[in-house]
Design a protein around this motif. Structure first.
Motif, mmCIF file in Angstrom:
data_model
loop_
_atom_site.group_PDB
_atom_site.id
_atom_site.type_symbol
_atom_site.label_atom_id
_atom_site.label_comp_id
_atom_site.label_asym_id
_atom_site.label_seq_id
_atom_site.Cartn_x
_atom_site.Cartn_y
_atom_site.Cartn_z
ATOM 1 N N HIS A 106 -8.415 -8.555 -35.370
ATOM 2 C CA HIS A 106 -9.399 -8.154 -36.383
ATOM 3 C C HIS A 106 -8.889 -6.912 -37.099
ATOM 4 C CE1 HIS A 106 -11.653 -10.476 -33.418
ATOM 5 N NE2 HIS A 106 -12.543 -10.728 -34.356
ATOM 6 N N TYR A 150 -10.385 -10.876 -21.898
ATOM 7 C CA TYR A 150 -11.320 -11.537 -20.977
ATOM 8 C C TYR A 150 -10.529 -12.405 -20.005
ATOM 9 C CZ TYR A 150 -14.747 -10.016 -24.423
ATOM 10 O OH TYR A 150 -15.515 -9.250 -25.268
ATOM 11 N N GLY A 167 -23.282 -3.282 -40.240
ATOM 12 C CA GLY A 167 -22.569 -4.533 -40.055
ATOM 13 C C GLY A 167 -22.369 -4.888 -38.599
ATOM 14 N N ILE A 168 -22.455 -6.180 -38.323
ATOM 15 C CA ILE A 168 -22.102 -6.727 -37.004
ATOM 16 C C ILE A 168 -21.278 -7.983 -37.247
ATOM 17 C CG2 ILE A 168 -22.955 -7.790 -34.890
ATOM 18 C CD1 ILE A 168 -25.467 -6.166 -35.089
ATOM 19 N N LEU A 169 -20.181 -8.080 -36.535
ATOM 20 C CA LEU A 169 -19.394 -9.310 -36.525
ATOM 21 C C LEU A 169 -19.315 -9.784 -35.082
ATOM 22 C CD1 LEU A 169 -17.440 -11.367 -37.968
ATOM 23 C CD2 LEU A 169 -15.579 -9.848 -37.285
ATOM 24 N N THR A 191 -17.505 -12.438 -32.648
ATOM 25 C CA THR A 191 -16.416 -13.397 -32.460
ATOM 26 C C THR A 191 -16.727 -14.128 -31.163
ATOM 27 O OG1 THR A 191 -14.931 -11.793 -33.493
ATOM 28 C CG2 THR A 191 -13.913 -13.635 -32.308
ATOM 29 N N LYS A 247 -8.600 -5.463 -31.940
ATOM 30 C CA LYS A 247 -9.122 -4.750 -33.109
ATOM 31 C C LYS A 247 -8.092 -3.724 -33.553
ATOM 32 C CE LYS A 247 -12.813 -5.951 -30.430
ATOM 33 N NZ LYS A 247 -12.617 -6.521 -29.075
ATOM 34 N N LYS A 256 -18.580 -6.650 -32.714
ATOM 35 C CA LYS A 256 -18.155 -5.387 -33.321
ATOM 36 C C LYS A 256 -19.265 -4.904 -34.242
ATOM 37 C CE LYS A 256 -14.259 -7.963 -32.604
ATOM 38 N NZ LYS A 256 -14.344 -9.379 -32.157
ATOM 39 N N ALA A 257 -19.792 -3.704 -33.962
ATOM 40 C CA ALA A 257 -20.966 -3.233 -34.691
ATOM 41 C C ALA A 257 -20.756 -1.855 -35.288
ATOM 42 C CB ALA A 257 -22.167 -3.188 -33.752
ATOM 43 N N ASP A 259 -17.614 -11.518 -28.220
ATOM 44 C CA ASP A 259 -17.020 -10.207 -28.458
ATOM 45 C C ASP A 259 -17.595 -9.714 -29.788
ATOM 46 O OD1 ASP A 259 -14.356 -8.488 -27.518
ATOM 47 O OD2 ASP A 259 -14.870 -8.312 -29.633
ATOM 48 N N PRO A 301 -15.562 -14.827 -42.002
ATOM 49 C CA PRO A 301 -16.598 -13.959 -42.564
ATOM 50 C C PRO A 301 -16.244 -12.480 -42.375
ATOM 51 C CG PRO A 301 -17.499 -15.354 -40.802
ATOM 52 C CD PRO A 301 -16.019 -15.553 -40.818
ATOM 53 N N SER A 302 -16.728 -11.670 -43.284
ATOM 54 C CA SER A 302 -16.527 -10.230 -43.191
ATOM 55 C C SER A 302 -17.868 -9.541 -43.336
ATOM 56 C CB SER A 302 -15.589 -9.766 -44.302
ATOM 57 O OG SER A 302 -15.598 -8.354 -44.373
ATOM 58 N N THR A 303 -18.069 -8.501 -42.556
ATOM 59 C CA THR A 303 -19.335 -7.758 -42.660
ATOM 60 C C THR A 303 -19.529 -7.187 -44.050
ATOM 61 O OG1 THR A 303 -18.238 -5.770 -41.886
ATOM 62 C CG2 THR A 303 -19.319 -7.129 -40.226
ATOM 63 N N PHE A 338 -17.568 -17.521 -35.741
ATOM 64 C CA PHE A 338 -17.826 -16.175 -36.248
ATOM 65 C C PHE A 338 -19.208 -16.099 -36.882
ATOM 66 C CE2 PHE A 338 -13.230 -16.659 -36.351
ATOM 67 C CZ PHE A 338 -12.800 -15.479 -35.772
ATOM 68 N N ASP A 344 -9.084 -10.483 -27.530
ATOM 69 C CA ASP A 344 -9.756 -10.133 -28.782
ATOM 70 C C ASP A 344 -9.276 -8.737 -29.154
ATOM 71 O OD1 ASP A 344 -12.454 -11.041 -30.459
ATOM 72 O OD2 ASP A 344 -12.068 -8.893 -30.438
ATOM 73 N N GLU A 382 -15.639 0.082 -44.940
ATOM 74 C CA GLU A 382 -17.030 -0.345 -44.754
ATOM 75 C C GLU A 382 -17.186 -1.830 -44.420
ATOM 76 O OE1 GLU A 382 -19.287 1.045 -48.102
ATOM 77 O OE2 GLU A 382 -17.959 2.767 -48.271
ATOM 78 N N GLY A 383 -16.155 -2.426 -43.864
ATOM 79 C CA GLY A 383 -16.301 -3.815 -43.443
ATOM 80 C C GLY A 383 -15.180 -4.188 -42.497
ATOM 81 N N TRP A 384 -15.354 -5.303 -41.780
ATOM 82 C CA TRP A 384 -14.304 -5.747 -40.870
ATOM 83 C C TRP A 384 -14.383 -7.261 -40.730
ATOM 84 C CZ3 TRP A 384 -18.156 -2.351 -40.099
ATOM 85 C CH2 TRP A 384 -19.217 -2.687 -39.244
ATOM 86 N N HIS A 385 -13.262 -7.822 -40.345
ATOM 87 C CA HIS A 385 -13.152 -9.272 -40.287
ATOM 88 C C HIS A 385 -11.970 -9.634 -39.399
ATOM 89 C CE1 HIS A 385 -10.398 -7.941 -43.461
ATOM 90 N NE2 HIS A 385 -9.657 -8.975 -43.157
#
Lengths: 342, 342, 342, 342
Positions: free
Chosen positions: B234, B247, C241-243, C245, B177, C177-178, C175, C278-280, C305, B175, B198-201
């Protein structure tokens, strides 16, 4: 030949920046690092980005044997620096990064910092550390006072103009935008990421910021009369960088020519073509200052811009530049790395 | 003695990063910079952060006289690189930063890049550029293929473990980033600040990302059997950095010991104490990789982390490291600058 | 008819988020706001973004007359919430946003929070507040325990799959991401902007994060056997935001169909078309959860997701959703505002 | 009773912001959404954050039947808006968000926008849309021209002061700091995340920004003589928000009292206590403006601050506020949501 240096207050951002810069300096060797509250720790645990370096363990100042030290960078908090420096042997050269020795007039110090200076003799001895304008004195100095990072930025834009008498001294506005690292690593609510990100605001507005003490001192000395600028700093959601937007009354061409002449042989001061606009991202992590002049639509007015990295040219890079001079080394040693972009 | 180098594709981020790194390299001299669409411009107008350097003007590739060039960095877009490299004189050493020569098997290239390779002979000649694992071949190579930045990150975490047979080859999840600079300077809506901040995906989910071609090739070769990892990259609202969270099934102590042994003499690979957690901010702008192993609460499982800067160790720093080897220089020249933090 | 509510701990981010959401709720009236250390201050000075609202002054909890209060939101720190709730009159309904009543088993509480629970009777009474799955019990509850924000995100992705028996229970990797606001408004060095911006890292790795207590409790109950997921949260340079995975073994079509069926009538849970990501940023500031399933290249594996806003759907929005149910109101009241993008 | 509205140019940020705001407006119904290049697509694919809404599919303008439409929001690019509006039936009310109808004087339009206006009759009919100052005319208008977002911010700070004659009209400096969303969703290199993040710079310096046309028009009309301010906008690494720092000559108490009186009954204009400093983060996503006055250390000078969200109060929120008036609705409908912080 390698000069031995010590950094007092190595657990703050300016301390870490000094270590980062000195890491590639061929003639300096870090002999001691102090950090009172973190004494005993490895620098790698306090600043993991310096983990690859072979650095001495953090100690208290008392534990340092200054007899073998050639030069000390003092990166301690304001007001604590003066007492420590008073205890150092006079054989040691000192670059102080705090505000303690910036103001020559004890009354000015008291006015801006709220209490009497405790080491007026040392204050009298200190040389103001804006390298490009105090080079001769810095070379001979034992104690150099690093400037405020905001104060440095505004002076790069204005000193040559005030010295040359090409602007109206009563109508100077400095609007300054700074990243957050200048506020240091202290635990304050307004420095939290969640508070600061995605927003911006002025602080110390109304010309109440302490760096005005430096502007007043330096600009008045240059002008030969009192000069009071109007100054508003702003805190931006970013880590490094200062941009000063300076509004002046004067002839743009003359102002541009004056700046250009002042900096034509300076290795770190770059005057962009007239009308170009400096960006903090283009000096990030470097010791360079980018400057430019933009004429206003109204005759007789213009805007002068200056951009630098507050941790490098605004404090630790400037400190190293001064140290190089004090040790008789080439002024640019360890300081020519290019900015980090993007 | 100074080696003359050329950078093809100097108007992109990896091109600019090469210039930044080479600026402090004592033995390399930039003799030519190409950028087809921006030919004729000064590098200072394309990348103002490099303004202080004395650089040749941007030209088209055709305008470059390669007879005086010792080594070419080819930072052109994927699929255009192979045609250009085919035209270069065989006396010139080449480090290619594109994806064109990473996959040894023409079928694999076709599968992941959607068309047949046009220079299969060159592809056969190219050495895979993950320096720490192909050092001997790189020293003797004429053409080195820089790795994908994501591919490099995952391999630093996994290669020693696969080679040593200490993890279950069928249960590997990567995974990852990444910051946005890896996507280059291209005009795409999803790379706009307003879209990304301000966002992630995730992107290229379902193990469809092209760097899987490299994982498949390298891991299968190491294992002596097909290995297919599960991989999700991501995109994060930041410019530089890659963190891989890997992992695996295996014994944490054995895995930690295996990594530690693999990297014990590597100047750029730092294995943190077990349980420590690498951060991209602590390698930012540098050529270092930080790695660590963390045992899971369930026996026989653990997480391996690897963090690097995609533009430095993930591409241009790696390229310079390889160039140093190809030119018989010290591998670390120009690459020992400390990360920029904060 | 308007219900009177009180918010205890109104000077933290979840408290402020409750006020923000309730500001447009037609049937709730904020009668009291507590904040022990900031008692006596106006909410406008603690949270200037709420300045336009007519809000009661902050008081200590002791100063509140609970006889006129219908429902209390308790947004106090973990471990302090249970003592306060024990003192509230039993006529008052309570939504607790802390971790104090999330774990039904006192041993599990002790294991994850390091000390014995002080109010085991209250704990026995509390209903777990993941609205979509405990709706019936929440409607009748006096005390509802808001879930962890990470725990909520993972459960939205996994609960229907575990309940339906469509994934391998021994091979689940979450996994996550926050953003930083989930860590609250506390003064910690690692939450400073200068520390956090421009970098990212895992924390509580090795499946040691406290929200695993919730995963264990809920997933094991659903499965009818112990389920232990592997879970790594990461801290990103962003506020909200939290994503999640989530890597699972199972048939993608079946998994997609299962999720789709589970959420087909849910107003806040949106299952995107298969393969979408999806995106936060697309749920920011809202009570929506976006979910999707992506098949892996290897048969029998896929990635699930889930994205939500930790302060809204992950805590204060969920709390309001529960309060609506407890007060017999429409569940969506005050919660249908669209996300803020860009 | 529900009014039917259409949004032309719904695939841009101001279009999306209109949809977001109208989603919670009880008396407006979105009957049509146009987006020429994306016609045929669902709004959910263009703006996934609006996915939960039941919206009409995007169409071309030609496909819209305007006979059933009460009001049109025209969020088209500058210069294309005027031609489209000329074709709309005169029974339809129009709020235009472009720059096309902001300048009453065709010569001024030509000067700032570089070409002759094509619909001078419509221009003569249009009412300038700064709601708080043109409320009476807006109520009766068929065509309202939304203001520039920078122009709105500066006017909130200065209009009452110029109207009251309490500042020196020849010494006004507006230093403005704006987020990037005001530049729209267009593909420009300087709007890429990698270009913009971690740095800031001025643009359109030298008082060349087009919004000066609005300042000149409005301030001169208020003063009854030509007024030319000095204006420098800056682009910051953030998405939403504008902060204007306005330097004026005048008596701070008088200026503060003048602002306070001007806005005492305004629902969206909040004058902070004297000396307080507005932040863009405290108005983010809302229709509020925060203002304040700070005296300078020099008598007779002060700084006025104004902060708003460019996409809300600076464009789409303002547009909805105007539409409410034009339709005879309560001016604040759909606009009272609290800002999003953190």
């Amino acid at each position: 030949m390698s000069h031995k240096i010590a950094i007092l207050g190595a657990s703050g951002y300016t301390g870490a920046e000094l270590v980062r810069l000195i890491a590639t300096h061929p003639d300096l060797q870090i002999a001691a690092l102090s950090a009172d509250r973190k004494a005993g720790e490895e620098m790698a645990s306090v600043f993991p980005h310096l983990r690859h370096l072979d650095l001495p363990r953090l100690v208290t100042i008392d534990e340092i044997d200054f007899s073998g030290i050639d030069l000390v960078f003092c990166a301690l908090p304001h007001a604590t620096s003066q007492a420590v420096i008073a205890t150092l042997p006079r054989t040691v050269k000192i670059v102080d990064l705090s505000a303690d020795f910036r103001l020559r007039d004890p009354e000015a110090y008291k006015k801006w910092y709220g209490k009497a200076h405790e080491q007026p003799e040392l204050q009298a001895e200190a040389v103001y550390g804006l390298t490009e304008f105090y080079r001769g004195e810095i070379r001979k100095a034992r104690l150099v006072a690093g400037t405020g990072c905001n104060a440095a930025t505004g002076q790069f834009a204005l000193r040559p103009l005030i010295a040359a008498g090409v602007i109206d001294l009563d109508e100077i506005v400095i609007d300054l935008k700074a990243g957050v690292s200048g506020a240091g690593r202290s635990l304050k609510e307004n420095l939290l990421h969640a508070e600061l990100a995605e927003g911006w605001h002025a602080y110390a507005a109304g010309s109440t910021h302490r760096h005005l003490g430096e502007f007043d001192q330096e600009f008045s000395a240059l002008a030969g009369r009192p000069v009071e600028v109007q100054f508003t700093p702003h805190l931006l959601p970013a880590n490094r960088g200062i941009l000063a937007t300076v509004y002046v009354h004067g002839e743009p061409e003359e102002i541009d020519a004056t700046l250009r002449k002042a900096y034509e042989n300076e290795p770190f001061c770059v005057v962009l073509p007239m009308g170009d606009l400096p960006s903090t991202r283009h000096v990030r992590g470097s010791n360079f200052v980018h400057l430019s002049v933009v004429p206003d639509r109204r005759a007789g007015r213009c805007t002068v811009f200056a951009a630098l990295d507050n941790l490098t040219k605004g404090s630790s890079g400037q400190a190293l530049q001064n140290a190089n001079l004090m040790l008789g080394l080439d002024e640019t040693m360890g300081l020519m790395a290019a900015p980090l972009f993007p």
